[in-house]
Design a protein around this motif. Structure first.
Motif, PDB file in Angstrom:
ATOM      1  N   ASP B  15      39.608  38.022  35.275  1.00  0.00           N
ATOM      2  CA  ASP B  15      38.301  39.153  35.346  1.00  0.00           C
ATOM      3  C   ASP B  15      38.591  40.183  34.399  1.00  0.00           C
ATOM      4  O   ASP B  15      39.685  40.845  34.230  1.00  0.00           O
ATOM      5  CB  ASP B  15      38.215  39.692  36.713  1.00  0.00           C
ATOM      6  N   ARG B  22      41.930  41.593  34.719  1.00  0.00           N
ATOM      7  CA  ARG B  22      42.741  41.332  35.947  1.00  0.00           C
ATOM      8  C   ARG B  22      42.843  39.755  35.936  1.00  0.00           C
ATOM      9  O   ARG B  22      42.038  39.139  35.750  1.00  0.00           O
ATOM     10  CB  ARG B  22      41.780  41.582  37.110  1.00  0.00           C
ATOM     11  N   THR B  30      44.742  40.696  45.937  1.00  0.00           N
ATOM     12  CA  THR B  30      44.949  41.673  44.800  1.00  0.00           C
ATOM     13  C   THR B  30      45.299  40.759  43.524  1.00  0.00           C
ATOM     14  O   THR B  30      46.149  39.855  43.812  1.00  0.00           O
ATOM     15  CB  THR B  30      45.905  42.876  45.018  1.00  0.00           C
ATOM     16  N   ILE B  34      47.226  43.375  36.392  1.00  0.00           N
ATOM     17  CA  ILE B  34      46.200  44.336  35.896  1.00  0.00           C
ATOM     18  C   ILE B  34      46.616  44.939  34.695  1.00  0.00           C
ATOM     19  O   ILE B  34      47.506  46.016  34.508  1.00  0.00           O
ATOM     20  CB  ILE B  34      45.793  45.449  36.758  1.00  0.00           C
ATOM     21  N   THR B 391      41.565  49.728  45.642  1.00  0.00           N
ATOM     22  CA  THR B 391      41.828  48.226  44.903  1.00  0.00           C
ATOM     23  C   THR B 391      40.657  47.410  45.034  1.00  0.00           C
ATOM     24  O   THR B 391      40.289  46.775  44.146  1.00  0.00           O
ATOM     25  CB  THR B 391      43.111  47.623  45.351  1.00  0.00           C
ATOM     26  N   ARG B 394      37.850  48.641  43.099  1.00  0.00           N
ATOM     27  CA  ARG B 394      37.845  48.274  41.687  1.00  0.00           C
ATOM     28  C   ARG B 394      37.880  47.062  41.208  1.00  0.00           C
ATOM     29  O   ARG B 394      37.287  46.613  40.022  1.00  0.00           O
ATOM     30  CB  ARG B 394      39.075  49.097  41.043  1.00  0.00           C
ATOM     31  N   TYR B 395      38.337  46.161  41.836  1.00  0.00           N
ATOM     32  CA  TYR B 395      38.503  45.081  41.432  1.00  0.00           C
ATOM     33  C   TYR B 395      37.710  43.885  42.449  1.00  0.00           C
ATOM     34  O   TYR B 395      37.940  42.812  42.729  1.00  0.00           O
ATOM     35  CB  TYR B 395      39.985  44.256  41.605  1.00  0.00           C
ATOM     36  N   TRP B 398      36.931  40.477  40.874  1.00  0.00           N
ATOM     37  CA  TRP B 398      38.175  39.669  41.030  1.00  0.00           C
ATOM     38  C   TRP B 398      38.440  39.060  42.264  1.00  0.00           C
ATOM     39  O   TRP B 398      38.554  37.971  42.424  1.00  0.00           O
ATOM     40  CB  TRP B 398      39.350  40.241  40.430  1.00  0.00           C
TER      41      TRP B 398
END
Lengths: 489, 433
Positions: B15, B22, B30, B34, B391, B394-395, B398
């Protein structure tokens, strides 16, 4: 502090040799066995598993020994092919070594394709070339998109971009697709039975206009400003309140009539709905929450209510059964307010002015007719009674004048007698006489006329008395106040 | 395993965003790697001695032979004489494919220790990605990394999946771009997709607030700590006492300096920035307690209403501001209403009941509450799904990719190398709708 032997035992995790109490034992044995088909976790949640004392009284158990004898389940990294793929891609995953390597990939069965229609050039030109707005190329394009996106119409209309074609909304696309499919099903030879064919055709029914109207309603609903929505809510509550008041009024009136006169009011019934709950609940309900009865609920697409078609008229039949038709003006909507409720015709009987009521009733009583009571108040009878009362009014008026004039004559004659005994004032009296004579003549004539008219009315009445035969029945009838009627429209 | 529809084929998920890249295994919650998308490079005219580069594992020889690049956590953030910093992403899209190979290789090979030719790779793209870009990405993956299978999916859809939904209105606020993406049944409605470079505007606004002198304080120096030799503590709002490293100043490039200043501003934004929950109100802003913040120079002060003024730009532009600049990026409410206008009325109810808030920029303090207030005004039934876990927020893209690529039913969608060779670039658009 003293430690008991049991404490020591439990600290050292030594199995106690005391005998568990009989009750505990009984309880543990009485526990029902898990029925087949329910997973252990589920059973422990729903089964008779209230945490009992028994669990705590059970003897402490030692930690289970690892089962070293049996070997661990082996997993291995294995390449596999996916039957849903058209190529030879091999991906790998971990499977139990005991699993059969030749089984089909378990997820390939989810790769189901929906059946879709294909038409040939021949079929197109024969059956489908009916809509001048659509070319074959564009129809092909549409069908490809439909296949590609599995009839997800929102996506199709989003991605629809036929070069050079007109702008089409989702309903256009849906309509064309459904039309084509319907035609194909109808015109192609059908292997199954007719019912399934009809059923299939019915799945391709699409009413574009209705759908567009529905969307427009939705848009209207959505575009309301919060203020408008609030106002609508308030109006709705207001209407409900008014309706409730009306119902209350009607109930009271009904009750009053029933106790006083023993009859029904004939007011229209207002449909009883669960009003109080709405009135009181909606206030408690969270603001902005969608309650089932509030007007902000999106209304489903119901076509506007059609006025029921009047039944065909048959004059002969109507006459025989005394049926009359009341025509509503065409412009009034078919709402509750415009509805003319059924009523007893007795209540539509003409009411004379209060001042002349006793006179009229007296006059009519001479011919055995009660002005406010009809045995058979058919429409014709009511009309005749109406005419009768209309005719009686001038009669009564004339009689009043007659009585007055007779009284005047009497007075004047008295005076004349007095005068003849005193001839001094003869001249002046002569003038009066002349005027009186004229008046007498006029009244005589009027009287003759009125007698004739009374007679004619009376004879007419008597001839008709079989049908109209009004009978002044009870004292209750006369003591009853003239019915007050409420105008509903 | 089959119960949950999962079948892990050890796929990798990649990502690439504006701020960070990511990468990780599909099925994880997760990402394993990163690393910043920005990279440092030296125009190596005199390809000589770089003692620091030798220590650094992340040093990779990129394609242009004249440059030496520094990638990863200790890439651009480490001071190096003459090192420039660049970012291949512009407006959310990959603008410069030059360093992409190096960035991906760093993440997958150097950090994860994987051999990309053994793993199928799922790459994400912004919803407004161009066809050329995604085909180029496929080309890089197949030709340069020799991946056995590849798929590219857009972040709007993946964020929807990460939230456990099939249809949603995804509001994604990243470092550079803010976007509103309607997703229905796992497909993006392209006509309803809108985006603007709003976060960049916020950033430059914050930069201006900090560096321009006001009547209470002078402009703040945003020297990064690498350039400061020593400093001594000072009282709040008094001039800082620090000395600069004169030896480094000459070797510092402009782009590195800017990149680091941007980092300082971001840090300030994330620490003190906020949004008022119920619309701008001078009194409300003034009544909030001020926050103290200390810059690398040692200068420290209290920030009161300013910190809310910055965040307000997400939701409201003052009329004089929009009058002076016609190309001003649209605010979040403007984006949402523009998006809502463009598709079927029927979907509004569905999408407003499934709003997904995602992206690092949405972690701005008070953002979620303000958005709920803004939406609630016009859509009383609006429901916002915003993961509380930073987390996940933000991701999200992903995470959605990780979910998608570990599904058993997904494996029929991979573009295999065989198909790539057979059909060429066209298959990417054909397969990844």
């Amino acid at each position: 502090m003293t430690a008991t032997a049991a404490d020591v035992r439990s600290i050292l995790s030594i199995q106690a040799h005391f005998v568990p109490s009989a009750a505990a034992k009984k309880q543990s044995t009485s526990q029902a066995k898990k029925p087949e088909g329910i997973s252990r976790e589920l059973y422990s949640l729903i089964g008779p598993s209230a945490p009992s004392l028994a669990a705590q009284l059970q003897k402490p158990q030692l930690k289970q020994k690892p089962r070293l004898g049996s070997s661990a389940v082996r997993w291995e990294w294995r390449k596999f092919r996916n039957g849903a793929r058209g190529d030879s891609l091999e991906l790998g995953h971990w499977v139990k070594a005991t699993a059969d390597p030749d089984t089909e990939y378990p997820f390939s069965k989810y790769n189901v394709q929906t059946a879709h229609f294909i038409y040939s050039q021949d079929e197109y030109s024969k059956h489908l070339e009916v809509d001048p707005e659509w070319t074959k190329d564009e129809t092909d394009y549409l069908f490809n998109l439909v296949r590609e996106y599995d009839q997800r119409w929102h996506i199709i209309s989003d991605r629809y971009d036929y070069p050079g074609g007109p702008h089409r909304v989702m309903e256009d696309l849906k309509e064309r697709f459904c039309n084509v499919c319907r035609r194909l099903v109808r015109d192609r030879p059908w292997a199954g039975d007719e019912a399934s064919r009809v059923q299939l055709i019915s799945t391709f029914m699409f009413d574009k206009e209705r759908e567009l109207i529905r969307k427009r309603y939705l848009a209207n609903l959505d575009n309301r400003t919060p203020r408008e929505a609030e106002e609508e809510e308030a109006l709705y509550l207001e209407v409900k309140r008014i309706e409730q008041n009306e119902r209350k009024f009607k109930r009271d009136r009904e009750e009053l009539l029933r106790t006083l006169a023993g009859i029904d009011s004939g007011l229209p019934d207002i449909v009883e709905d669960e009003l109080p709950t709405i009135l009181f609940d909606s206030k408690k309900k969270k603001k902005g929450g969608l309650d089932a009865d509030s007007p902000s609920t999106p209304v489903s697409a119901a076509p506007p209510k059609q006025r029921p078609q009047p039944s065909p008229r048959n004059p002969v039949y109507d006459a025989l059964h005394c049926i009359t038709h009341i025509d509503l003006p065409v412009t009034t909507p078919a709402t509750k307010a415009a509805h003319q409720p059924s009523f007893l015709r007795t209540y539509k009987l003409p009411v004379p002015k209060a001042a002349v009521v006793p006179k009229i009733s007296q006059t009519l009583a001479e011919i055995n007719i009660s002005y406010n009571r009809l045995v058979m108040p058919t429409e014709g009878n009511v009309a005749r009674l109406n005419a009768l009362i209309d005719a009686t009014l001038p009669l009564v008026e004339t009689k009043r004048v007659l009585d007055k004039v007779e009284y005047d004559i009497k007075v004047l004659k008295e005076r004349l007698n007095v005068r003849s005994s005193a001839p001094v004032e003869e001249e002046a009296g002569g003038v009066v006489d002349a005027a009186d004579g004229e008046a007498i003549e006029g009244t005589e004539e009027g009287r003759a006329q009125s007698v004739v008219s009374t007679r004619s009315t009376r004879s007419r009445k008597q001839r008709r008395s079989v049908s109209v035969s009004s009978v002044d029945t009870t004292g209750a009838g006369t003591s009853r106040p003239p019915p007050k009627r409420q105008r509903r429209n | 395993m089959v119960n949950y529809g999962g079948d892990e084929v050890s796929a990798l998920v990649l990502d690439i965003g504006s701020s960070s890249l990511r990468a990780g295994y599909a099925g994880d919650d997760t990402p394993k790697v990163i690393s910043p998308t920005s990279y440092g490079y030296i125009k190596a005219l005199d390809d000589g001695d770089f003692s620091m580069a030798d220590i650094n594992d992340t040093e990779v020889a990129p394609k242009p032979k004249l440059a030496k690049s520094f990638i990863g956590q200790s890439g651009p953030s480490v001071w190096r004489s003459g090192m420039e910093v660049a970012n291949p992403i512009k407006g959310g899209l990959i603008n410069d494919f030059g360093p992409i190979h190096a960035l991906v290789e760093h993440a997958i090979v150097n950090v994860m220790g994987c051999n990309p030719s053994e793993h199928p790779v799922l790459v994400t793209e912004p919803s407004w990605n161009t066809v050329e870009n995604r085909e180029r990405m496929a080309e890089i993956m197949f030709e340069e990394f020799q991946v056995p299978a590849f798929y590219i999916s857009n972040t709007g859809v993946l964020n929807t999946f990460a939230a456990g939904k099939g249809s949603a209105l995804v509001i994604d606020v990243g470092q550079d771009m803010a976007s509103v993406t309607p997703v229905v049944d796992g497909f993006v409605l392209r006509k309803g997709l809108v985006y603007s470079s709003l976060p960049s505007l916020i950033h430059s606004g914050a930069h201006r607030i900090l560096t321009q002198p006001t009547h209470t304080r002078r402009g703040i120096d945003l020297f990064p700590h690498q350039l400061i030799a020593n400093k001594s503590p000072v009282e709040p709002n008094s001039p800082p006492k620090f000395t600069l490293r004169e030896d480094r100043l000459t070797g510092t490039t402009n782009s590195w300096r800017q990149w680091y200043e941007a980092r300082e501003v971001d840090e300030w934004l994330q620490t003190v920035g906020g949004v008022l929950e119920s619309g701008w109100n001078d009194q409300a802003a003034a009544s909030r307690p001020p926050k103290q913040y200390e810059f690398p120079t040692g200068y420290n002060t209290w920030f009161g209403a300013e910190r809310y003024y910055v965040g307000e730009q997400f939701f409201y532009h003052s009329p004089q501001m929009s009058a002076s600049n016609h190309s001003l990026p649209k605010t979040i409410p403007a984006l949402i209403s523009e998006s809502l206008r463009s598709y079927d009325i029927e979907l509004r109810q569905v999408l407003m009941g499934n709003v997904v808030l995602t992206g690092g920029g949405s972690l701005f303090s008070g953002f979620n509450d303000r958005l709920a207030a803004e939406l609630g005004r016009t859509f009383p039934h609006a429901k916002i799904h915003a993961p509380g876990n930073p987390t996940e927020r933000r991701y999200g893209g992903w995470l959605g990719g990780s979910i998608l690529a570990s599904l058993g039913t997904f494996h029929q969608l991979w573009i295999s190398k065989e198909e790539w060779q057979e059909h060429g670039k066209g298959i990417v658009t054909q397969r990844c709708k």
